[in-house]
Design an enzyme around this catalytic site. Structure first.
Site, short mmCIF file in Angstrom:
data_model
loop_
_atom_site.label_atom_id
_atom_site.label_comp_id
_atom_site.label_asym_id
_atom_site.label_seq_id
_atom_site.Cartn_x
_atom_site.Cartn_y
_atom_site.Cartn_z
N CYS A 71 0.86 -1.18 0.00
CA CYS A 71 0.00 0.00 0.00
C CYS A 71 0.90 1.23 0.00
O CYS A 71 1.66 1.45 0.94
CB CYS A 71 -0.91 0.01 1.22
N HIS A 201 -3.50 -4.15 -10.84
CA HIS A 201 -4.25 -2.95 -11.18
C HIS A 201 -4.72 -3.03 -12.63
O HIS A 201 -4.04 -3.61 -13.48
CB HIS A 201 -3.40 -1.70 -11.01
N GLU A 250 -10.77 -0.30 -4.75
CA GLU A 250 -9.73 -1.22 -4.27
C GLU A 250 -10.36 -2.56 -3.88
O GLU A 250 -11.39 -2.60 -3.21
CB GLU A 250 -9.00 -0.63 -3.07
N CYS A 259 -5.10 5.79 -3.39
CA CYS A 259 -4.38 4.52 -3.49
C CYS A 259 -3.02 4.81 -4.11
O CYS A 259 -2.95 5.22 -5.27
CB CYS A 259 -5.18 3.53 -4.34
N GLY A 262 -2.10 2.39 -6.86
CA GLY A 262 -2.98 2.68 -7.98
C GLY A 262 -2.59 3.94 -8.72
O GLY A 262 -2.65 4.00 -9.95
#
Length: 314
Positions: A71, A201, A250, A259, A262
């Site tokens: 993350c 992703h 997510e 994110c 992301g």
């Protein structure tokens, strides 16, 4: 159990220090503390502990209890936590994650100049923002992973090869990328680019992110059979060559304010398409992140703030 609530541009987690606390069932704990009505309220749980491979270890869990590999917003807060709490005085640290070891460069300021709650440690200085080496984007379908539809032939990274004399063997000209892959979600057809930043992703370019029915289509992307490990989906609008706008659904958490992985995948996808320069501002619901992709080294760098909200006992 003592905890700290922190966020990176609105992507918030409950942090627990395993140097002092013990957590026997982190998956169950994540669902309890994440509940915004009956718990502390967060997008998940992040544990900070010792590592025999790096300076620290980060172990993250989504609000549904599922374990995540990485993350970007969360790891920036890990950097702030360990410095502000006096666990390190170094400005460059390494953190072990399930997606590999990440290097963090900590920017510090006097405590009074940094928003949010702050401990007074390290001679009155605290972390204001963090630059994270997010590592190399992964394009190989099997490693994202993406289960390609029958007859789909991924394109070569021709545009990437032309943009930069690639020295990294991971970007061999023969490598394939899930580039503008067609996908049917509900009754609509979308094109997306698949990239892994340690987690999967799928970046979809749209004309309008503000009115997007993300609560409806987000879960359909997440659980689509093309993604055997589910997927994080980024919906992106290009503003100009240095600025894009993004919303994210997510896996395991739903729509979040931000994110980091992301945003990094989004920036890389935009650069693959030639839409933006190699440094771009990604605007999310919670704020902005700056992403730079060094194509020769195939390393992506994310810079953004980290904020402590409060501390308490659970």
């Amino acid at each position: 159990m003592k905890f700290t609530k922190m966020h990176g541009i609105g992507n918030d987690y409950v942090y627990v220090n395993l140097f002092e606390e013990r957590v026997d069932d982190p998956s169950a704990l994540a669902t309890l503390v994440s509940d915004r009505h009956f718990g502390i309220g967060s997008d998940g749980l992040i544990l900070i502990g010792p590592s025999d491979k790096a300076d620290f270890m980060m172990d993250m869990y989504n609000l549904d209890g599922s374990r995540g590999k990485m993350c970007g917003n969360g790891i920036r807060c890990v950097g702030k936590y360990v410095y502000d709490h006096g666990l390190t005085s170094k400005k460059i640290i390494t953190v072990e994650t399930l997606a590999g070891i990440k290097t963090l460069n900590l920017s510090i300021k006097p405590v009074g100049e940094v928003p949010g709650y702050s401990l007074v440690s390290n001679e009155g200085y605290v972390v204001s923002q963090v630059t994270v080496n997010m590592g190399s984007p992964i394009f190989t379908p099997e490693e994202i992973p993406v289960k390609l539809a029958p007859g789909y032939a991924p394109k070569k990274l021709g545009s990437l090869i032309e943009l930069s004399p690639v020295k990294n063997p991971e970007l061999d000209p023969k490598q394939k990328v899930v580039y503008d892959m067609g996908i049917v979600v509900g009754n609509d057809y979308y094109n997306g680019t698949g990239i892994s930043m340690g987690n999967p992703h799928f970046v979809v370019f749209v004309d309008d992110v503000d009115s997007l029915p993300i609560e409806k289509i987000g879960p359909m992307f997440e659980k689509h059979p093309l993604f055997p490990e589910s997927v994080n989906t980024e919906f992106v609008r290009i503003i100009d060559r240095t600025h894009v706008k993004m919303r994210v659904w997510e896996r395991g958490s739903g729509e979040t304010m931000a994110c980091g992985t992301g945003a990094t995948a989004t920036a890389v996808a935009c650069m693959l398409h030639g839409f933006v320069d190699n440094t771009v501002t990604v605007s999310l619901l919670g704020g902005d992140l700056s992403i730079r992709w060094d194509m020769e080294e195939n390393s992506a760098f994310m810079t953004g703030p980290a904020t402590t909200v409060f501390e308490g006992d659970y």
